[in-house]
Scaffold this active site. Structure first.
Site, short mmCIF file in Angstrom:
data_model
loop_
_atom_site.label_atom_id
_atom_site.label_comp_id
_atom_site.label_asym_id
_atom_site.label_seq_id
_atom_site.Cartn_x
_atom_site.Cartn_y
_atom_site.Cartn_z
N TYR A 138 15.73 9.30 113.98
CA TYR A 138 15.08 9.36 115.28
C TYR A 138 15.73 10.32 116.26
CZ TYR A 138 11.67 5.62 114.53
OH TYR A 138 10.60 4.89 114.11
N LYS A 197 20.14 1.51 101.60
CA LYS A 197 19.62 2.17 100.40
C LYS A 197 20.82 2.91 99.79
CE LYS A 197 16.19 3.46 97.67
NZ LYS A 197 15.43 2.53 96.81
N ASP A 231 13.88 -1.42 99.96
CA ASP A 231 12.64 -1.66 99.22
C ASP A 231 12.58 -3.11 98.73
OD1 ASP A 231 14.80 -0.98 97.61
OD2 ASP A 231 13.65 0.26 96.22
N ASP A 255 12.38 0.16 111.82
CA ASP A 255 11.01 0.37 112.30
C ASP A 255 10.02 -0.13 111.26
OD1 ASP A 255 8.82 1.45 113.81
OD2 ASP A 255 8.74 3.07 112.34
N ASP A 259 7.43 -3.96 111.16
CA ASP A 259 5.96 -4.09 111.12
C ASP A 259 5.57 -5.08 110.03
OD1 ASP A 259 5.55 -2.26 113.18
OD2 ASP A 259 3.89 -1.26 112.14
C1 IPM Z 1 8.19 0.95 117.47
C2 IPM Z 1 7.24 2.10 117.44
C3 IPM Z 1 7.98 3.35 117.90
C4 IPM Z 1 9.12 3.58 116.93
C5 IPM Z 1 7.10 4.60 118.05
C6 IPM Z 1 5.91 4.35 118.93
C7 IPM Z 1 7.90 5.78 118.53
O1 IPM Z 1 6.70 2.25 116.19
O2 IPM Z 1 8.67 0.61 118.57
O3 IPM Z 1 8.47 0.36 116.42
O4 IPM Z 1 8.93 4.24 115.90
O5 IPM Z 1 10.21 3.11 117.21
MN MN Z 2 7.27 0.70 114.80
#
Ligand code: IPM
Ligand code: MN
Length: 361
Positions: A138, A197, A231, A255, A259
């Protein structure tokens, strides 16, 4: 004198303002109930302002934000703005400049929330991911050369130094001691699992792994240490989420796996996170995006924003208020809402906020 909080509110884009309004409503109700004061300052940062003025985040605003107790953020992302512009210019910029080096993301399934994992319930899904938040891929280290030729080269480097890794690990170990499974009375041990990893990223995750065991052995012998490849982590998050307590990992892996974690706890309508600078100003946000297609319809679920605000209260050591908000949210998910998705709650956005407020009275 009653404690007084100075909060910066950044509603942002799309459905951000709608969900933020509900989080603020619940914050005000908690303040009234628990006897603290809240002074809010709103900033209209986001896609609309950028389109209007070309301004994403003036330097002066970054400086002002340093003076608050905390920041509440709605969502960033606008359909008319090229992906990356607002994310880098606003969200990532604030994370970096305010040195919010931890992204704390609880993966907790609340009662009544539909879970896509067969046979798993709230007792099985209750852990946190400590995502390193200011380093790794990042940082934008890299570039493109020989663009538009057959030899074009693109480089994006995963960069970590020992200092960044150590401070993130320290946060994870401390968090496990205070809030791990044993600390919560749910098991025999507090555990930190490092997600890496090491079989491929033999430089970066070698550093993480050495630092992890050195620190653990020396300073946290009471905290159990596990290691998982990223993974495999995805597999276990689906098959055996009950194994996890506190997971710690780099920015990119964090990140991605959060999700996946979010969907196992009911999705973007409920998942929240905190961008934390333990020594500075932190920023709390729903994990989901600005959901432009639902904007202005009053159908988006505000619980993620309310949960982000709840994390802010916990971070600011308003423990009683934080516990009460969480309990109210759990009653709403357990007894009121039909579903978590936009338009599926059986209530409008502001009605869901009202339900939480009622339970706080
Ligand atoms: C998150 C989002 C952000 C990230 C994006 C929007 C830059 O996906 O907060 O997880 O990748 O950190
Ligand atoms: Mn994200």
């Amino acid at each position: 004198m009653a404690k007084s909080l100075k909060i910066a509110v950044l509603p942002g884009d799309g459905t951000g303002p709608e969900v933020t309004a509900e989080a603020v409503k619940v914050l005000d109700a908690a303040a009234a109930k628990f006897g603290f004061k809240v002074e809010k300052t709103e900033y209209d940062l986001g896609g609309e302002r950028y389109k209007r003025s070309g301004e994403i985040c003036p330097d002066s605003v970054v400086e002002e934000l340093r003076t608050f107790d905390s920041i509440l953020l709605g969502a960033i992302g606008h359909p008319d703005v090229k992906p990356g512009v607002l994310e880098k210019g606003l969200l990532l910029r604030l994370r970096f400049e305010l040195d919010q080096y931890i992204n704390l993301r609880p993966v907790k399934l609340y009662p009544g929330v539909p879970c896509p994992l067969v046979g798993k319930g709230p007792a099985d899904i209750d852990y946190v991911v400590v995502r390193e938040n200011t380093g790794g891929i990042y940082t934008g280290t890299g570039g493109i050369s020989m663009q538009d030729t057959p030899n074009e080269v693109a480089v994006q480097s995963m960069v970590y130094n020992r200092f960044q890794v150590d401070r993130c690990l320290k946060y994870a170990f401390e968090y496990a001691r205070r809030h791990g499974r044993k600390a919560r009375g749910r098991g025999e041990e507090n555990t930190v699992g490092l997600v890496g990893k090491t079989n491929v990223l033999t430089y970066v995750y070698d550093l993480w792994e050495r630092a992890f065991h050195e620190m653990g052995q020396k300073d946290y012998p009471d905290v159990r240490r596990d290691y998982y490849h990223v993974d495999a982590t995805c597999m276990w998050m689906v098959k055996n989420p009950e194994w996890f307590d506190v997971l710690v990992t780099g920015n990119m892996f964090g990140d991605i796996i959060t999700d996946l974690g979010a969907i196992t706890q009911g999705g973007m309508g409920i998942a929240a996170g905190g961008n934390i600078n333990p020594e500075g100003v932190s920023m709390f946000e729903p994990i989901g995006g600005s959901a432009p297609k639902y904007t202005g319809q009053g159908v988006i679920n505000p619980l993620a924003a309310i949960c982000a605000m709840q994390m802010m209260l916990a971070h600011l050591a308003l423990d009683e208020a934080a516990a009460a908000v969480e309990k109210a949210v759990m009653t709403v998910t357990g007894e009121k809402l039909k579903g978590m998705g936009a338009g599926q709650m059986g209530y409008s956005t502001s009605e869901v906020g009202d339900l939480v407020v009622e339970l706080l009275k």
